[in-house]
Design an enzyme around this catalytic site. Structure first.
Site, PDB file in Angstrom:
ATOM      1  N   LEU A  59      55.714  95.546  38.977  1.00  0.00           N
ATOM      2  CA  LEU A  59      55.243  94.763  37.968  1.00  0.00           C
ATOM      3  C   LEU A  59      53.970  93.932  38.176  1.00  0.00           C
ATOM      4  CD1 LEU A  59      55.586  93.875  34.911  1.00  0.00           C
ATOM      5  CD2 LEU A  59      57.070  91.859  35.736  1.00  0.00           C
ATOM      6  N   HIS A  60      52.868  94.372  37.499  1.00  0.00           N
ATOM      7  CA  HIS A  60      51.535  93.686  37.531  1.00  0.00           C
ATOM      8  C   HIS A  60      50.733  93.457  36.327  1.00  0.00           C
ATOM      9  CE1 HIS A  60      50.540  97.970  38.016  1.00  0.00           C
ATOM     10  NE2 HIS A  60      49.411  97.439  38.054  1.00  0.00           N
ATOM     11  N   PHE A  61      49.860  92.606  36.298  1.00  0.00           N
ATOM     12  CA  PHE A  61      48.765  92.548  35.209  1.00  0.00           C
ATOM     13  C   PHE A  61      47.384  92.726  35.935  1.00  0.00           C
ATOM     14  CE2 PHE A  61      51.240  91.119  31.513  1.00  0.00           C
ATOM     15  CZ  PHE A  61      52.231  90.620  32.124  1.00  0.00           C
TER      16      PHE A  61
END
Lengths: 439, 436
Positions: B233-235
């Site tokens: 999970l990353h932005f």
């Protein structure tokens, strides 16, 4: 304890010099009568200075203050965004910001907020004021014409406006309202009449809030609008606002010609259009770059490595506060005026050498302020590239070694690096016809 | 020579550490990172942030820290190339698409390691994930203020012991940057969450945008199947001091507002069909609505991209279908050869091109064609739109009635969903369960 007092003193000094700059913004370009003359004009308008940090308002007309409910002190020095509020359309805000960045005019319907928090729909018309000799934008004029209640209720949202370019229109600052037509892509029938949906989508709020719920039930959106009847209503609505549009344009013309007249008296003419075709590189600090750089509080300068003797083309307020010089003192000069009797010549040579090879580097050098006092400068230098990828300027960030930590946890060195980063981001979107020198 | 003071990174005491000074538990003992905490206000007052803090007109503290740390990593040579040396231009035309010539980025970027036809896939620790990056790539921790600390307090946080409760979220550099300041926000990095949107993480991303208080700092998210390359999970986020084309296009407001004041618009005249969320009194409001929509899309295997714009005040949602189309051979060869994978930045109008010829020839027509391939068809988009609106707001026609009268059952249900997450979804916090 002493630390805090010192920080506060410095902040106050900076604030004071800020206020002086605001006061002088009009006075330095137009003859002394200008404030009185502007004060007598009936229109609602503001004048802002994009060269000052924060792009502040430097003049507010009486009509504007009356309309907005603010006092002069509450408005001068602030940025125009204080009149925006929760329901101000974000795209409109973006369009205005873009117009400022691109140094062109715009006329747009906008929701503003008075001091008491009540919203007011206005026709907002912004126009740049160009210096005739070098084509720089020295001020922006913003006119606000309130839209009558009747017009605002039946009015279409009208967010889709073609921005005005002062250069293209036949008469200075005349503008056209046009609607974006869905000419590209395969939109369905409903979307083919975007103005209809916008019409009712955006005013529903006014309808429900303002009045007359019973009366306006017929205006509430239903599942399948009949294009014809609603189209007509939109046409009417557009007509309703024509009066305000004309007023706004007339106001801009009047204010601009006043400014032009009083600037001539000073020998530094301005006009509503960029007249100059020759832009010496020294003046390529555009409004948008000015505004971006103005947000950076640390001491730094931009120097132009392509002009003889690498002059300073931009100096931050932080630099002026640190060194005690005025902007006028430093622009166009090479940084060596900061050197003094005890400055190590080897360090100076090192700086020159590094700059010739376009490197990023830092040195510790003894510098002198205008008043002769000295300080150890932790100087950090880095080339800043523009959109073409080529080096456009050198950023030189100064840090007084004895400077104090502010209480937010960032070290002065981190602030210095942050300033350099911010300059690089700002210069990165300069789409100047770049120099031929490659990296 | 003055050297910039760095927070010392203490080498692990664990003998079995991998020796790489990574972010895994093997190395992290005793490591120190700066920590930026924000105040998660229950009710955020409206603050017009047009790029400046509302009072002082200054660059935000967040910006100063991020840019400063990024500049430091630049001077330490941690990036694969100098992105500011990449030529960029605005493609002439109505939309102002932005093209960058970057020959180095895709050559050295990590290739995608999983199947492109499933939006939700379980976290696989054997594949590359962010616990494997070097500690020097982390700029600082970004977390909510949990106690009595001042707003914006930056602390150098001693992390002697990785405990389950202290789950740090970090901001790390993207070593193949698209622009200056390109970073990755990795929520709760040790929880090893897969690339899957959840409300808490979206709120973190929105807060990051709000803390920057800079309309030119955008935050983006790519789901799997929409060109996320790492299933952790990353932005992403970076600075670019110009509006993106998608931010400028007209929109049409859909139905009525929800009770929280969040408006939904539809994009008009743009090659990719999408929704725009704006308004709401707090970040929490906009987060609730958007996350409901994303969760719906994930559950229904629709890949999507998300763009957080305007310091968190506008969120764009683009359902897309390109990867699948590509795999099925539905994309023209010409477009494929430019090797542009349309993720959130490309969809927003910022395109990185690898070949000089493509860059020279880049036209609005090309950009339009490429992005039009990404978009869902009109029919499919309408379907998705109404389902997604139902998931987030309930039936649109009812919303007006709801506003005018008292709360109905559906509003109560919506509230519950907003507060507790979609029923049936609660389990996946550890990131290891498969959702079919």
């Amino acid at each position: 304890m002493e630390l805090r007092i010192l920080i506060r003193k410095r902040k106050m000094a900076a604030q004071l010099s800020n206020n002086q700059q605001i006061d002088q913004s009009l006075g330095s370009r137009y003859s002394t009568w200008i404030t009185e003359v502007l004060d007598e004009m009936p229109e609602n308008f503001l004048i802002t200075d994009p060269c000052l940090s924060g792009h502040p308002i430097i003049f507010a007309s009486r009509g504007f203050l009356k309309m907005s409910g603010y006092s002069r002190e509450e408005v001068i020095g602030k940025n125009g965004r204080i009149f925006q509020g929760p329901d101000t359309d974000r795209r409109s805000v973006l369009e205005i910001r873009e117009a400022i960045r691109e140094e062109r005019g715009i006329q747009i319907k906008l929701l503003n907020y008075r001091k008491d928090g009540t919203p007011i729909w206005i026709v907002f018309h912004l126009s740049p004021v160009f210096s005739e000799d070098d084509g720089r934008v020295i001020h922006f004029v913003a006119v606000q014409v309130p839209i009558s209640r009747k017009a605002s209720i039946s009015q279409s949202g009208f967010r889709n406006l073609e921005p005005v370019s002062g250069l293209d229109s036949t008469a200075p600052n005349s503008c056209t309202w046009s609607r974006h037509s869905p000419d590209v892509g395969n939109l369905d029938v409903k979307a083919d009449c975007p103005k209809l949906e916008i019409c009712f989508g955006s005013c529903r709020r006014e309808i429900l809030k303002d009045s007359v719920r019973g009366l306006n039930k017929s205006l509430l959106p239903d599942a399948s609008p009949e294009p014809d009847s609603r189209e007509l209503q939109c046409e009417d609505a557009c007509e309703d606002i024509n009066l305000e549009k004309k007023k706004a344009t007339a106001a801009i013309d009047s204010i601009l010609s006043t400014l032009a007249h009083y600037s001539k008296l000073m020998g530094k003419s301005v006009c509503g259009r960029r007249c100059s075709s020759v832009h010496p590189r020294l003046t390529r600090i555009t409004s948008s770059l000015n505004i971006s750089l103005g947000r950076i509080k640390q001491s730094f300068v931009l120097t132009d490595p392509y002009l003889p003797d690498m002059p300073i083309v931009y100096a931050s307020d932080g630099f002026l506060n640190l060194t005690g010089y005025s902007r006028h003192d430093v622009l166009g000069r090479n940084c060596r005026f900061l050197h003094g009797p005890d400055t190590d010549p080897d360090t100076v040579a090192q700086i020159q050498e590094n700059m010739q090879s376009w490197k990023t580097f830092h040195v510790r050098i003894l510098n002198y302020r205008k008043d002769g006092s000295s300080f150890w400068n932790c100087l950090h230098v880095s080339p800043a590239r523009n959109a073409s990828g080529k080096i456009a300027f050198y950023v030189e960030a100064q840090l007084d070694e004895s400077s104090l930590n502010e209480d937010d946890g960032l070290t002065p060195e981190m602030r210095q690096l942050g300033a350099i980063g911010a300059v690089k981001v700002a210069v990165r979107t300069l789409f100047d016809a770049g120099p031929s020198k490659s990296s | 020579m003055l050297s910039i003071k760095r927070v010392p990174t203490v080498v692990s005491n664990y003998q079995e550490g991998c020796g790489r000074n990574c972010l895994g538990k093997c190395c992290l003992l005793g490591a120190k990172f700066p920590r930026y905490t924000y105040r998660g206000e229950k009710g955020r007052k409206y603050v017009e942030n047009d790029g400046l803090s509302d009072r002082t007109g200054e660059m935000s503290l967040f910006d100063t820290l991020l840019m400063g740390e990024w500049e430091d990593r630049m001077s330490r040579g941690l990036f694969r190339y100098d992105v500011t040396a990449c030529e960029t231009k605005v493609i002439p035309g109505k939309y102002g698409f932005i093209a960058q010539l970057n020959e180095g980025r895709h050559l050295k970027k990590r290739p995608t390691e999983f199947r492109v036809d499933r939006v939700l896939q379980p976290f696989d620790p054997s594949k590359f994930n962010f616990t494997r990056v070097g500690q020097e790539e982390v700029l600082f921790r970004f977390e909510e203020d949990t106690g009595s600390e001042d707003h914006h307090a930056i602390q150098f946080f001693l992390n002697p012991h990785v405990s389950a409760s202290a789950s740090p979220s970090v901001i790390a550099i993207n070593v193949s940057p698209i622009e200056y300041g390109h970073v990755l926000l990795i929520p709760r990095i040790f929880d090893c969450l897969p690339q899957k949107m959840d409300k808490q993480s979206l709120l973190l991303a929105l807060h990051m945008a709000a803390e920057a208080a800079n309309p030119f700092f955008r935050v983006g998210y790519n789901s799997l199947g929409a060109f996320a390359t790492i299933n952790h999970l990353h932005f992403q986020a970076y600075y670019f001091n110009m509006p993106f084309p998608v931010e400028k296009v007209p929109t049409r407001r859909l139905s009525g507002k929800s009770k929280n004041g969040v408006e939904v618009h539809e994009l008009l005249n743009y090659p990719v069909r999408g929704l725009v969320f704006q308004g709401g009194d707090t970040l929490q409001n906009i987060c609730n609505q958007v996350s409901l929509c994303c969760i719906y899309l994930q559950e229904n295997n629709v890949p999507f991209n998300l763009l957080i714009s305007d310091s968190g005040k506008r969120v764009f949602l683009f359902p897309q279908c390109y990867a699948e189309k590509q795999a099925l051979g539905g994309v023209s060869q010409e477009l494929l050869e430019t090797q542009v994978n349309p993720a959130v930045w490309e969809i927003s109008g910022h395109m990185v091109l690898k070949r000089k010829q493509d860059y020279e020839d880049a036209s609005e027509e090309y950009a339009w064609k490429l992005l039009a391939e990404v978009s869902l068809s009109q029919e499919r988009f309408e379907e998705v739109k109404s389902s997604v609106m139902e998931a987030a707001f309930g039936d649109s026609d009812d919303t007006l009635a709801i506003e005018a009268s008292e709360e109905t059952e559906s509003m109560c249900l919506l509230k519950e969903v907003a507060a507790n997450g979609v029923p049936g979804m609660a389990s996946d916090e550890k990131g290891c369960l498969v959702h079919q």
